[in-house]
Design an enzyme around this catalytic site. Structure first.
Site, PDB file in Angstrom:
ATOM      1  CB  ALA A  10      36.339  31.041  50.231  1.00 52.54           C
ATOM      2  N   GLY A  11      35.364  28.576  52.353  1.00 53.83           N
ATOM      3  CA  GLY A  11      35.935  27.454  53.123  1.00 53.83           C
ATOM      4  C   GLY A  11      35.719  26.122  52.415  1.00 53.83           C
ATOM      5  NE  ARG A  15      35.055  19.825  61.322  1.00 54.91           N
ATOM      6  CZ  ARG A  15      34.360  20.393  62.304  1.00 54.91           C
ATOM      7  NH1 ARG A  15      33.640  19.663  63.127  1.00 54.91           N
ATOM      8  NH2 ARG A  15      34.369  21.703  62.448  1.00 54.91           N
ATOM      9  CG  ASN A 167      33.561  35.600  66.825  1.00 55.53           C
ATOM     10  OD1 ASN A 167      32.679  36.413  66.577  1.00 55.53           O
ATOM     11  ND2 ASN A 167      34.541  35.292  65.979  1.00 55.53           N
ATOM     12  CB  ALA A 378     -11.826  -1.681  39.024  1.00 60.67           C
ATOM     13  CE1 TYR A 385       4.767   8.283  23.117  1.00 65.35           C
ATOM     14  CE2 TYR A 385       5.423   6.241  24.192  1.00 65.35           C
ATOM     15  CZ  TYR A 385       5.742   7.356  23.453  1.00 65.35           C
ATOM     16  OH  TYR A 385       7.039   7.567  23.062  1.00 65.35           O
TER      17      TYR A 385
HETATM   18  C1  UD1 Z   1      35.410  31.187  63.014  1.00 67.31           C
HETATM   19  C2  UD1 Z   1      35.923  32.268  63.970  1.00 67.31           C
HETATM   20  C3  UD1 Z   1      35.608  31.871  65.405  1.00 67.31           C
HETATM   21  C4  UD1 Z   1      34.124  31.646  65.560  1.00 67.31           C
HETATM   22  C5  UD1 Z   1      33.635  30.622  64.545  1.00 67.31           C
HETATM   23  C6  UD1 Z   1      32.142  30.576  64.581  1.00 67.31           C
HETATM   24  C7  UD1 Z   1      37.916  33.193  62.906  1.00 67.31           C
HETATM   25  C8  UD1 Z   1      39.383  33.211  62.882  1.00 67.31           C
HETATM   26  N1  UD1 Z   1      37.342  32.391  63.797  1.00 67.31           N
HETATM   27  O1  UD1 Z   1      36.151  30.023  63.273  1.00 67.31           O
HETATM   28  O2  UD1 Z   1      36.016  32.891  66.279  1.00 67.31           O
HETATM   29  O3  UD1 Z   1      33.850  31.211  66.873  1.00 67.31           O
HETATM   30  O4  UD1 Z   1      34.015  31.008  63.208  1.00 67.31           O
HETATM   31  O5  UD1 Z   1      31.669  29.529  63.762  1.00 67.31           O
HETATM   32  O6  UD1 Z   1      37.290  33.897  62.137  1.00 67.31           O
HETATM   33  N2  UD1 Z   1      36.160  31.178  55.137  1.00 67.31           N
HETATM   34  C9  UD1 Z   1      36.549  31.746  53.947  1.00 67.31           C
HETATM   35  N3  UD1 Z   1      37.878  31.824  53.646  1.00 67.31           N
HETATM   36  C10 UD1 Z   1      38.836  31.368  54.499  1.00 67.31           C
HETATM   37  C11 UD1 Z   1      38.435  30.804  55.722  1.00 67.31           C
HETATM   38  C12 UD1 Z   1      37.097  30.729  56.016  1.00 67.31           C
HETATM   39  O7  UD1 Z   1      35.719  32.164  53.147  1.00 67.31           O
HETATM   40  O8  UD1 Z   1      39.998  31.499  54.151  1.00 67.31           O
HETATM   41  C13 UD1 Z   1      34.731  31.131  55.471  1.00 67.31           C
HETATM   42  C14 UD1 Z   1      34.193  29.701  55.613  1.00 67.31           C
HETATM   43  O9  UD1 Z   1      33.642  29.271  54.387  1.00 67.31           O
HETATM   44  C15 UD1 Z   1      33.111  29.877  56.659  1.00 67.31           C
HETATM   45  C16 UD1 Z   1      33.612  31.012  57.525  1.00 67.31           C
HETATM   46  O10 UD1 Z   1      34.551  31.713  56.741  1.00 67.31           O
HETATM   47  O11 UD1 Z   1      31.892  30.250  56.089  1.00 67.31           O
HETATM   48  C17 UD1 Z   1      34.229  30.554  58.835  1.00 67.31           C
HETATM   49  O12 UD1 Z   1      35.354  29.780  58.585  1.00 67.31           O
HETATM   50  P1  UD1 Z   1      35.783  28.576  59.512  1.00 67.31           P
HETATM   51  O13 UD1 Z   1      37.040  28.016  59.008  1.00 67.31           O
HETATM   52  O14 UD1 Z   1      34.628  27.658  59.675  1.00 67.31           O
HETATM   53  O15 UD1 Z   1      36.068  29.360  60.887  1.00 67.31           O
HETATM   54  P2  UD1 Z   1      36.182  28.742  62.305  1.00 67.31           P
HETATM   55  O16 UD1 Z   1      37.500  28.120  62.485  1.00 67.31           O
HETATM   56  O17 UD1 Z   1      34.993  27.899  62.582  1.00 67.31           O
END
Ligand code: UD1
Ligand code: CA
Length: 456
Positions: A10-11, A15, A167, A378, A385
């Site tokens: 969902a993110g 960037r 993580n 050649a 067509y």
């Molecule tokens: C997250 C972890 C972090 C880890 C990192 C690894 C948390 C709080 N942090 O951080 O510890 O080191 O990943 O890459 O989990 N997403 C949703 N809905 C939301 C937010 C995010 O579906 O509301 C999804 C995004 O699409 C993505 C994933 O979750 O696939 C990670 O989200 P992102 O915002 O990239 O997390 P980070 O801040 O990178």
């Protein structure tokens, strides 16, 4: 316990600076999320839940055909919140594996290890030792090495930031425990989000064992956040594909200049020169040589074929020992049999070229059959067509078509016939006859060329 996978997608992917949802950007020609779903499927879970945002329609369309359960997270309130949206649809006795749709290279075996170490009273985290932990959540361990929690970088102290074990976000836990912990997670942090990572500390308080699987390479768990990272992952993935081919006995002249966007099979002792792009299903026999700068899409190429530089081949089959190019275009529906030669600046479309046929220079052969050992000179063009319909040209075995002839379809040239150079053939040519339609040559004696007037 049955396994269910929750894929977070969902993110916003800010960037990427893109109008396309991040997870639809492609790696090796396929959306990022498709790679993740393939890996998830290989685990044979009971169900796969995908959490997508408001723009999820296009993601759904791109992954149609997969059996998925879609969950919409209208507002991106954090990874914990995202998982929470999917949990009501997860069975109570399931073990949940959380994956990220933007982490495409994670291996099935690694995930299996995460799943296996979780169990009924455990939380399992996939971690990795990072060269540069910047931006990642850090893994907190006590003096005996037991995991106590995860702290996000922006909430971490100086000391915690020095920790290099990070993580990856991928974790596994029983569904009821995960639901219980997430209900206690608050958004009391720097981003005011509900962090999935907070479940680690809660599991610890709950006396759950926290296990970790440490990924063997950081590459495997890299995520895509920017176009730079997308390019980096593309190369890493291409390297993997090139390795597989090399392990099967293919010479890859430069693994950094080979691109595979599909599924390639190859026999022994094939050679792939630089800047080769293989797309869709490409099957190579033994000892096939593909020269530099070739694009080959959905094609089967038999033993000992040589494709010289700069050809485009798509939806075609090429028989053993054939020679193609340089600079040939082999279009959909071309069935080229063994020992055929197709030379430079030749285009073949929807045509069968029987064994030993030769079309060596500057020709267009479309909607045609070219018989065995027939030679097309050649600059020959099949005029297939008429502006409204396509028509076929049938050319028998052992035919010789002289250079710069046009064969106006529908037309048949029977076996053994000869077409004189420069002919325009509009009616069928009987076998073993010569057809010639060009005007006879005449000589005008005393002919004087026009001259420019010379000024006085
Ligand atoms: C997250 C972890 C972090 C880890 C990192 C690894 C948390 C709080 N942090 O951080 O510890 O080191 O990943 O890459 O989990 N997403 C949703 N809905 C939301 C937010 C995010 O579906 O509301 C999804 C995004 O699409 C993505 C994933 O979750 O696939 C990670 O989200 P992102 O915002 O990239 O997390 P980070 O801040 O990178
Ligand atoms: Ca991220």
């Amino acid at each position: 316990m049955s396994l269910e996978v929750i894929v977070l997608a969902a993110g916003k992917g800010k960037r990427m600076q893109s109008d396309l949802p991040k997870v639809l950007h492609t790696l090796a020609g396929r959306p990022l999320i498709s790679h993740v779903l393939d890996t998830a499927k290989a685990l044979q879970p009971h169900a796969i839940h995908v959490v997508c945002g408001g723009d999820g329609e296009s993601v759904r369309a791109a992954t149609s055909g997969d059996e998925l359960r879609w969950v919409v997270q209208a507002q991106q309130r954090g990874t914990g919140h995202a998982v929470q949206q999917a949990l009501p649809g997860v069975s109570q006795d399931a073990l949940v594996l959380v994956m990220y749709a933007d982490v495409p290279l994670v291996r099935c075996d690694t995930l299996r290890a995460v799943v296996n170490s979780a169990g009924e009273k455990g939380l399992s985290l996939l971690t990795v030792i990072a060269d540069d932990p910047t931006g990642y959540g850090r893994i907190l361990r006590d003096s005996e090495g037991r995991i106590e929690g995860i702290v996000e970088e922006r909430d971490a102290s100086e000391d915690q930031r020095a920790i290099t074990e990070v993580n990856t976000g991928i974790l596994a836990a029983p569904a009821p425990a995960l639901a219980r912990w997430l209900a206690q997670v608050t958004d009391d942090n720097d981003q005011n989000e509900f962090y999935l990572t907070d479940v680690a500390a809660l599991a610890d308080q709950d006396n759950f064992a926290i296990h970790s699987v440490v990924a063997s390479t950081q590459e495997e768990v890299l995520g895509v956040n920017s176009r730079q990272e997308l390019a980096l992952l593309e190369r890493l993935y291409q390297r993997r594909l090139a390795e597989v081919l090399m392990n099967h006995g293919v010479t890859v002249i430069d693994p950094d200049r080979l691109d595979i966007r599909g599924k390639v099979t190859a026999g022994r002792d094939c050679v792939l020169d630089i800047n080769v792009v293989l797309e869709g299903a490409v099957d190579l026999g033994d000892r096939v040589t593909i020269g530099p700068n070739n694009v080959i899409r959905n094609a089967s190429i038999d033993d000992d074929v040589v494709v010289f530089a700069n050809c485009v081949i798509e939806h075609a089959s090429i028989g053993a020992g054939a020679r193609i190019g340089p600079f040939a275009r082999i279009r959909p529906g071309a069935a080229i049999e063994e020992q055929v030669h197709v030379g430079n600046f030749v285009e073949i479309k929807n045509s069968e070229l029987r064994a030993g046929a030769k079309v060596n220079h500057l020709s267009y052969v479309g909607d045609s059959t070219v018989g065995r050992n027939t030679n097309i000179g050649a600059g020959v063009i099949t005029c297939n067509y008429d502006g409204a319909h396509k028509h076929r040209t049938e050319i028998g075995d052992d035919v010789f078509v002289g250079s710069n002839s046009q064969l106006v379809a529908p037309v048949t040239i029977e076996q053994g016939a000869t077409v004189g150079a420069g002919s325009t053939i509009t009616s069928d040519v009987p076998e073993r006859t010569l057809a010639v339609t060009r005007a006879r040559q005449r000589h005008v004696s005393g002919w004087r060329r026009p001259r420019k007037d010379t000024k006085r």
